[in-house]
Design an enzyme around this catalytic site. Structure first.
Site, short mmCIF file in Angstrom:
data_model
loop_
_atom_site.label_atom_id
_atom_site.label_comp_id
_atom_site.label_asym_id
_atom_site.label_seq_id
_atom_site.Cartn_x
_atom_site.Cartn_y
_atom_site.Cartn_z
N ASN A 1 0.95 -1.20 0.10
CA ASN A 1 0.07 0.04 -0.12
C ASN A 1 1.01 1.37 0.22
OD1 ASN A 1 -1.69 1.97 0.52
ND2 ASN A 1 -2.59 1.24 2.24
N ARG B 1 -2.42 -1.89 -3.61
CA ARG B 1 -3.56 -1.15 -3.33
C ARG B 1 -3.53 0.02 -4.33
NH1 ARG B 1 -4.65 3.67 0.88
NH2 ARG B 1 -6.82 3.87 0.30
N HIS C 1 -12.40 3.33 0.13
CA HIS C 1 -12.52 2.39 1.15
C HIS C 1 -13.24 1.06 0.64
CE1 HIS C 1 -12.37 5.80 4.26
NE2 HIS C 1 -11.26 5.35 4.03
N LEU D 1 -15.36 3.73 10.15
CA LEU D 1 -14.86 4.90 10.96
C LEU D 1 -13.51 5.06 11.22
CD1 LEU D 1 -18.19 4.98 12.90
CD2 LEU D 1 -17.98 6.05 10.65
N ARG E 1 -10.65 16.16 7.85
CA ARG E 1 -11.60 16.63 6.87
C ARG E 1 -12.94 16.96 7.00
NH1 ARG E 1 -10.33 10.95 3.52
NH2 ARG E 1 -8.34 10.79 4.45
N GLY F 1 -14.65 2.78 14.63
CA GLY F 1 -15.80 1.78 14.49
C GLY F 1 -15.71 0.63 15.13
N GLU G 1 -7.89 -4.84 5.29
CA GLU G 1 -7.81 -4.69 3.76
C GLU G 1 -6.79 -5.20 3.03
OE1 GLU G 1 -8.30 -0.38 5.06
OE2 GLU G 1 -8.94 -0.07 3.23
#
Ligand code: AMP
Length: 396
Positions: A7, A90, A179, A208, A240, A332, A383
């Protein structure tokens, strides 16, 4: 098979070597400060982290250092590079060209390059990483796994903006979502974990983390997601802004004498919960400040949770109902007080929270009560494993 998952960012690179048969991580780490002084963090699983400071003028030297560490006779996870069977990369933006993962042939790479305009900070860095790996491992197959691919099933009504249509035709201005690897992995795992039929399910995934997005997954396909042309749209994030009135940009530009670059810097790096609270973008700091009575930290947490709850309501409407909600990513998975705050808005959906179960951190767990009208669970995202699986599926 052993799959090296890469990544690549503009000045950093995260990696994991995964055995796809056992799905065990063999080694992992990151390179930081590429182009500056260079720092490699390497960890063979089961051993201590090793940190090496060494010049990495480009991603090529960084990847070379990762490969050297992987075959180091003392702490390497493998004996020789021939034990790396494939590399999964990725890739952030696949525009409308990539609705799935692809083996990275020259033709595919040319198409990835055509997406650079849409993600000028990310795609060029991804490509540099891919090229560096190709140079160092010329005979190893490489696969690109796109952040946007899972969302390509969104219907036109969900992805078209209320803008002149020619911007879509000429410049591909539409909502793409990000995502996607996480939303795909978590929605599938959620159905499996809850013994639901994915092909007959309505799942909302709330990813999250520092970057945050939410998606509506109907019968296994994404029908809406909160990020847009770029990852700036949607939820209020670490730094953001998420959704704002676009006219604010002109208003603040005039007041603060900022050009478009200055405004974008504010919206990407100085806004979100950090901008509101003035404390931090990290929810561990925000929770501590909240508990100490810091009013702006309280505002930041409440704005964050309220925005998530509103999106969940919108996505329940988009799917005409919801069977399950899955929380994932740093916040999350770990921050129970934020999950509680969000779920407190959702009683109208018949949701009842099991507050004891909701204390869970970082593991799969149902956090709604037995009689809750909608199942709510925590599903840790992975991921890297998702990229490994996609890679194996294409090169086997
Ligand atoms: P991510 O971008 O998915 O790595 O998520 C990063 C965010 O998750 C951080 O800003 C933290 O606010 C939050 N986070 C990560 N780990 C924890 C933890 N153990 N407890 C509370 N919050 C956490």
């Amino acid at each position: 098979m052993n799959v090296l998952v890469i990544n690549c960012g503009s000045s950093s690179l995260k990696y994991q070597l995964i055995n796809s048969d056992s799905e065990a991580v063999l080694a992992k780490g990151l390179c930081e400060r590429i182009g500056l002084d260079g720092r490699l963090v390497y960890q063979k699983i089961g051993m201590d982290k090793e940190i090496t400071e060494s010049a990495m003028p480009t991603h090529k030297e960084a990847i070379q250092m990762v490969l050297d560490a992987l075959v180091n006779p003392k702490s390497g996870a493998i004996e020789s590079l021939s034990e790396i069977d494939a590399v999964g990369h990725r890739v952030v933006h696949g525009a409308e060209k990539f609705a799935a993962s692809f083996v990275l042939t020259e033709e595919v790479l040319a198409q990835v390059e055509e997406c650079n305009d849409l993600a000028p900070l990310h795609n060029p860095a991804n490509l540099i990483g891919i090229r560096a790996c190709q140079e160092l491992m010329p005979n190893v197959p490489m696969v690109g796994v796109f952040d946007t691919a899972f969302h390509q099933t969104m219907p036109r009504k969900a992805y078209l903006y209320g803008l002149p249509y020619e911007y879509y035709e000429k410049y591909q201005v539409r909502r793409y979502g990000f995502h996607g690897t996480s939303h795909s992995f978590v929605s599938k795992r959620c159905a499996e974990f809850l013994n639901m039929d994915l092909n007959n399910s309505k799942i909302i995934v709330a990813h999250l983390g520092n970057g945050a997005s939410i998606s509506a997954v109907l019968n296994g396909s994404c029908v809406d997601t909160s990020m847009g042309l770029t990852p700036l749209e949607g939820l209020v994030m670490g730094t953001r802004s998420g959704d704002i009135d676009p006219a604010i940009m002109e208003y603040i530009a005039k007041k603060e004498n900022l050009d478009i670059e200055g405004i974008m810097n504010v919206l990407n790096k100085k806004s979100g919960v950090e901008g509101i609270s003035g404390v931090s973008s990290d929810f561990r700091d925000l929770e501590a400040a909240y508990n100490e009575g810091n009013e702006r930290a309280k505002d930041a947490c409440e704005v964050f949770a309220y925005r998530v709850a509103k999106y969940i309501g919108a996505y329940a409407a988009a799917m005409n109902g919801v069977d399950a909600i899955a929380f994932t990513a740093g916040i999350g998975e770990n921050t129970s007080f934020i999950r509680s705050m969000i779920l407190a808005y959702l009683g109208y959906l018949g949701i009842a929270v099991d507050e004891e179960a909701n204390q869970v951190r970082g593991e799969e767990r149902v956090i709604s009560t037995q009689d809750s009208g909608v199942k709510v669970c925590v599903i840790p995202t992975n991921e890297e494993l998702a990229i490994c699986r996609e890679t194996v599926a294409l090169v086997k």
